[in-house]
Design a protein around this motif. Structure first.
Motif, short mmCIF file in Angstrom:
data_model
loop_
_atom_site.label_atom_id
_atom_site.label_comp_id
_atom_site.label_asym_id
_atom_site.label_seq_id
_atom_site.Cartn_x
_atom_site.Cartn_y
_atom_site.Cartn_z
N THR A 130 13.04 19.73 36.84
CA THR A 130 11.73 20.33 36.57
C THR A 130 11.58 21.75 37.09
OG1 THR A 130 10.74 19.55 38.64
CG2 THR A 130 10.65 18.04 36.73
N GLY A 131 12.34 22.10 38.10
CA GLY A 131 12.17 23.40 38.75
C GLY A 131 11.06 23.39 39.79
N VAL A 132 10.30 22.29 39.84
CA VAL A 132 9.23 22.16 40.83
C VAL A 132 9.86 22.06 42.22
CG1 VAL A 132 7.33 20.70 41.64
CG2 VAL A 132 7.69 21.06 39.18
N GLY A 143 -11.67 19.34 38.16
CA GLY A 143 -11.53 20.40 39.17
C GLY A 143 -10.43 20.15 40.19
N LYS A 144 -9.56 19.17 39.94
CA LYS A 144 -8.48 18.86 40.87
C LYS A 144 -7.14 18.86 40.15
CE LYS A 144 -11.04 16.13 44.23
NZ LYS A 144 -10.83 16.95 45.39
N HIS A 145 -6.12 19.29 40.88
CA HIS A 145 -4.75 19.21 40.37
C HIS A 145 -4.33 17.74 40.35
CE1 HIS A 145 -4.86 23.41 41.68
NE2 HIS A 145 -3.81 23.62 40.88
N VAL A 146 -3.81 17.28 39.21
CA VAL A 146 -3.32 15.91 39.08
C VAL A 146 -1.91 15.98 38.49
CG1 VAL A 146 -3.69 13.65 38.02
CG2 VAL A 146 -5.66 15.03 38.74
N PRO A 147 -0.91 15.56 39.27
CA PRO A 147 0.46 15.62 38.76
C PRO A 147 0.71 14.55 37.71
CG PRO A 147 0.43 14.57 40.90
CD PRO A 147 -0.98 15.03 40.63
N GLU A 202 -2.72 30.19 43.81
CA GLU A 202 -2.14 30.02 42.47
C GLU A 202 -0.61 30.02 42.55
OE1 GLU A 202 -2.13 32.15 38.07
OE2 GLU A 202 -3.41 32.97 39.64
N GLY A 203 -0.06 30.92 43.35
CA GLY A 203 1.39 30.99 43.52
C GLY A 203 1.95 29.74 44.19
N GLN A 204 1.23 29.22 45.16
CA GLN A 204 1.68 28.01 45.85
C GLN A 204 1.75 26.84 44.88
OE1 GLN A 204 2.49 27.67 49.48
NE2 GLN A 204 2.85 29.71 48.70
N TYR A 205 0.71 26.69 44.07
CA TYR A 205 0.72 25.59 43.10
C TYR A 205 1.80 25.79 42.05
CZ TYR A 205 -3.36 23.23 45.01
OH TYR A 205 -4.21 22.54 45.82
N LEU A 206 2.09 27.02 41.66
CA LEU A 206 3.17 27.26 40.71
C LEU A 206 4.51 26.86 41.32
CD1 LEU A 206 4.22 28.33 38.01
CD2 LEU A 206 4.31 30.61 39.06
N GLU A 243 1.16 24.11 34.69
CA GLU A 243 0.02 23.33 34.20
C GLU A 243 0.28 22.91 32.76
OE1 GLU A 243 -4.85 23.45 33.89
OE2 GLU A 243 -3.79 25.30 34.35
N GLY A 244 -0.01 21.67 32.45
CA GLY A 244 0.21 21.15 31.11
C GLY A 244 1.60 20.56 30.93
N THR A 245 2.52 20.96 31.77
CA THR A 245 3.88 20.42 31.71
C THR A 245 4.13 19.45 32.86
OG1 THR A 245 4.71 22.44 30.67
CG2 THR A 245 6.34 21.01 31.73
N ASN A 246 3.81 19.89 34.07
CA ASN A 246 4.05 19.08 35.27
C ASN A 246 2.77 18.49 35.84
OD1 ASN A 246 6.04 21.80 35.72
ND2 ASN A 246 7.00 19.79 35.55
N TRP A 247 1.64 19.10 35.53
CA TRP A 247 0.37 18.64 36.08
C TRP A 247 -0.76 19.11 35.17
CZ3 TRP A 247 -3.27 22.36 37.45
CH2 TRP A 247 -2.79 23.67 37.57
#
Length: 176
Positions: free
Chosen positions: A53-55, A30-34, A11-15, A21-25
């Motif tokens: 973005t801060g990403v 069941g999959k992360h989609v940017p 979860e931390g890695q994806y953050l 979530e909802g802003t960048n992806w």
């Protein structure tokens, strides 16, 4: 430690590497989609996208590879493999090579051989411009011979032994 453990978690890695979530992806099937604008941003202006973005701004404890849903931990690598494959299909068999097996073979900085390696790098950094800017071939060769002599005096042979040993150990791991 709780923060470190969280950032090292999936979860931390994806953050850190995908954003919010909802802003960048979004999570789809069941999959992360940017978001398309995030991917486009990384392809057109990598640094500006990070600032906007801060990403990927904080790349602490970053894991390579993919999360449990199969998407890469690093959003900037999303579908890059597919894109690279298309590009690679246009190259001939001998137009590219992977140098990963040679990365990071030098001695650890805190060891006696690591100190020798640092001295050798310093010699190179000082002498190489003299070789490039020499007035003639003979002057360049004279500077080159001087550089090699200084490197040998600094322990180049010992460093080369460490690099060779590290390479052989890596190949044992990679070939198991």
């Amino acid at each position: 430690m709780k923060m470190i453990n969280y950032l090292a978690s999936e979860e931390g890695q994806y953050l850190l590497m995908w954003g919010i979530e909802g802003t960048n992806w979004n999570m789809e099937d069941g999959k992360h989609v940017p978001n398309d604008d995030l991917i486009e941003g990384f392809q057109t202006d990598f640094d500006k996208t990070i600032l906007d973005t801060g990403v990927r701004k904080w790349t602490w404890f970053v894991k390579n590879g993919n999360g449990t849903d199969g998407t890469p931990y690093d959003v900037s690598q999303y579908k890059v493999k597919e894109t690279r494959q298309v590009a690679m299909n246009h190259f001939g068999e001998n137009d590219r090579w992977d140098t990963a097996e040679f990365a990071g073979l030098t001695p650890a900085g805190s060891t006696p051989d690591g100190l020798k390696w640092q001295k050798i790098q310093d010699i190179y950094d000082q002498e190489y411009p003299k070789i490039v800017n020499a007035d003639s071939h003979d002057a360049a060769m004279e500077e080159y011979d001087k550089m090699i002599s200084e490197m040998n005096d600094a322990g180049l042979e010992d460093v080369e032994k460490v690099i060779t040993q590290n390479y052989q150990e890596r190949m044992k791991l990679w070939n198991e």
